[in-house]
Design an enzyme around this catalytic site. Structure first.
Site, PDB file in Angstrom:
ATOM      1  N   CYS A  21      -0.752   4.347   2.226  1.00 53.79           N
ATOM      2  CA  CYS A  21      -0.756   4.315   3.691  1.00 53.79           C
ATOM      3  C   CYS A  21      -0.212   2.967   4.110  1.00 53.79           C
ATOM      4  O   CYS A  21       0.972   2.708   3.931  1.00 53.79           O
ATOM      5  CB  CYS A  21      -2.136   4.643   4.270  1.00 53.79           C
ATOM      6  SG  CYS A  21      -3.557   3.949   3.408  1.00 53.79           S
ATOM      7  N   SER A  22      -1.062   2.072   4.596  1.00 49.28           N
ATOM      8  CA  SER A  22      -0.533   0.767   4.993  1.00 49.28           C
ATOM      9  C   SER A  22      -1.646  -0.263   4.980  1.00 49.28           C
ATOM     10  O   SER A  22      -1.699  -1.132   5.839  1.00 49.28           O
ATOM     11  CB  SER A  22       0.091   0.848   6.374  1.00 49.28           C
ATOM     12  OG  SER A  22      -0.831   1.442   7.266  1.00 49.28           O
ATOM     13  N   CYS A  23      -2.552  -0.173   4.003  1.00 49.89           N
ATOM     14  CA  CYS A  23      -3.667  -1.104   3.903  1.00 49.89           C
ATOM     15  C   CYS A  23      -3.141  -2.539   3.827  1.00 49.89           C
ATOM     16  O   CYS A  23      -2.169  -2.809   3.128  1.00 49.89           O
ATOM     17  CB  CYS A  23      -4.504  -0.785   2.672  1.00 49.89           C
ATOM     18  SG  CYS A  23      -5.192   0.888   2.750  1.00 49.89           S
TER      19      CYS A  23
ATOM     20  N   CYS B 251       0.888  -1.161   0.000  1.00 49.76           N
ATOM     21  CA  CYS B 251       0.000   0.000   0.000  1.00 49.76           C
ATOM     22  C   CYS B 251       0.924   1.209   0.000  1.00 49.76           C
ATOM     23  O   CYS B 251       1.534   1.531   1.019  1.00 49.76           O
ATOM     24  CB  CYS B 251      -0.903   0.016   1.228  1.00 49.76           C
ATOM     25  SG  CYS B 251      -1.878   1.537   1.347  1.00 49.76           S
TER      26      CYS B 251
END
Lengths: 199, 216
Positions: free
Chosen positions: B120-122, B117
């Site tokens: 962000c950090s999905c 991701c």
């Protein structure tokens, strides 16, 4: 930050704990609980991370960013005051941002089909968007239809869900990165109708 | 003193991640929690329960069960590739996935998949738990899309040039789970034994499933 060089080596940690300190778990649990208050959307929360000034964003640990966003959003929503949170959570000095000018009546029927060539728009809003910088203005092929999804560019700014078709789009590496990109590589992104145009 | 009121970690050290939080983070977070508790917005005991769930109940072992079942059961594999959310629900997973979507992508001798991701950090937490620090950090997020072969090499994975690499940048609410290739010599193994070969990294795509001799 997709496609940037020079951000250092990847540093996997053996036997990494879920939380590195008790405060990280508290931040995680408070943040997930906060969504049940229905005072901000998931997209508004993601945009809040982006409002952290760049140098601070790169310096902060992951959960420090979460904690900062929770404090900022709580103040904006009127759930807490700056005075109550000071001196631990001073104003981060976030800039004002403007949402992408979006269609208030977005298409509900997909304008593209699997196999269609599409070109991503060249958009650069100061507000939230989920069209990464590295994928703007490039040609890809639709590989899957995901149905109607909340449009983050609107939802992040409390402009409502404005659901519209979401597509999985495949971009060849040399389209994104130039001829020097090593072969047999492709990047897939999930992109909303308003990000796409015909080729 | 409630169990979370633990100041042992108040003075966070630089743990080699290159981004040491300020030493007062424990104090600052406690101040934030105090304000929210005072207003009746959060209940410390409910926070404890959430932390317990993520530390002890949700994690990559869930994803490993899904992959092992897909290896052992071709019909399940087809269901997983067609509708991953329904397929993990069959195994009692996917709680709290309302409004979220899951797609399983399978590695083959011709294709290797890698999930990131960049925005962000999905992460597919319903099957993998919370993401490791490196997944959420700028070096991985920046380079996975532009130099996936270099990233794989950094994780010790070297693939022939003929293998196509497909990178999945999780830009929406669709989460991606990699189904790694089943290691040779494990045909007929039980789902439980197979699950021990499935690592978290292999389901992100930065690793391969363990060879049977290394998993003993």
């Amino acid at each position: 930050m997709g496609g940037m060089h020079g951000l250092g080596p990847i540093a996997p940690e053996a036997d990494e704990p879920v939380f590195h300190a008790p405060w990280e778990g508290r931040v995680y649990a408070m943040t997930t609980t906060a969504f049940r208050w229905n005072r901000w959307t998931l997209d508004a929360w993601r945009h809040q991370h982006e409002l952290i000034p760049g140098a601070d964003y790169l310096r902060m640990s992951y959960y420090e960013k979460w904690a900062t966003s929770l404090a900022e959003l709580a103040v904006k929503a009127g759930l807490a005051t700056r005075a109550e949170l000071a001196p631990h959570w001073p104003d981060i000095g976030a800039p004002a941002t403007t949402p992408l000018s979006t269609d208030s009546a977005p298409p509900a029927v997909p304008g593209f089909s699997v196999g269609d060539k599409v070109r991503t728009r060249n958009i650069n809003p100061t507000g939230h968007t989920r069209l990464p910088r590295y994928a703007r203005g490039h040609v890809g092929v639709v590989t899957r239809l995901h149905g109607l999804h909340v449009f983050p560019d609107a939802s992040a700014h409390n402009l409502g869900p404005r659901r519209q078709p979401l597509y999985q789009v495949r971009f060849e590496a040399d389209e994104l990165w130039g001829l020097a990109a090593r072969g047999r590589t492709a990047v897939h992104l999930d992109l909303w109708e308003e990000y796409l145009g015909r080729v | 003193m409630p169990p979370h009121d633990d100041h042992d970690h108040a003075h966070d050290h630089d743990d080699g991640r290159g981004q040491a939080p300020p030493s007062d983070m424990a104090l600052r977070v406690k101040a934030l929690e105090s304000v929210l508790v005072e207003k009746g917005l959060v209940d410390p005991a409910a926070l404890d329960a959430i932390i317990d769930t993520y530390e002890h109940k949700v994690g990559p072992r869930n994803g490993a069960k899904v992959v092992a079942r897909a290896w052992a059961d071709p019909a399940y594999r087809q269901r997983l590739l067609a509708d991953a959310k329904a397929a993990i629900t069959e195994l009692g997973l996917g709680e709290g996935m309302e409004g979220r979507f899951l797609v399983a992508v399978e590695n083959t001798p011709q294709v290797h998949n890698l999930v990131v991701c960049t925005l962000c950090s999905c992460y597919p937490w319903a099957v993998l738990g919370l993401p490791p620090v490196w997944y959420k950090s700028p070096p991985y997020r920046s380079r996975a899309v532009i130099d996936p072969r270099g990233v794989l090499a950094e994780f010790g994975v070297s693939l022939p040039d003929a293998v196509e690499i497909r990178v999945w940048d999780s830009t929406a609410e669709i989460r991606y789970l990699v189904v790694p290739e089943q290691p040779g010599g494990t045909e007929g193994w039980t789902v439980e034994a197979l699950a021990d070969l499935v690592t978290r990294d292999s389901m992100i795509g930065v690793g391969l499933a363990l060879a049977p001799e290394t998993a003993a």
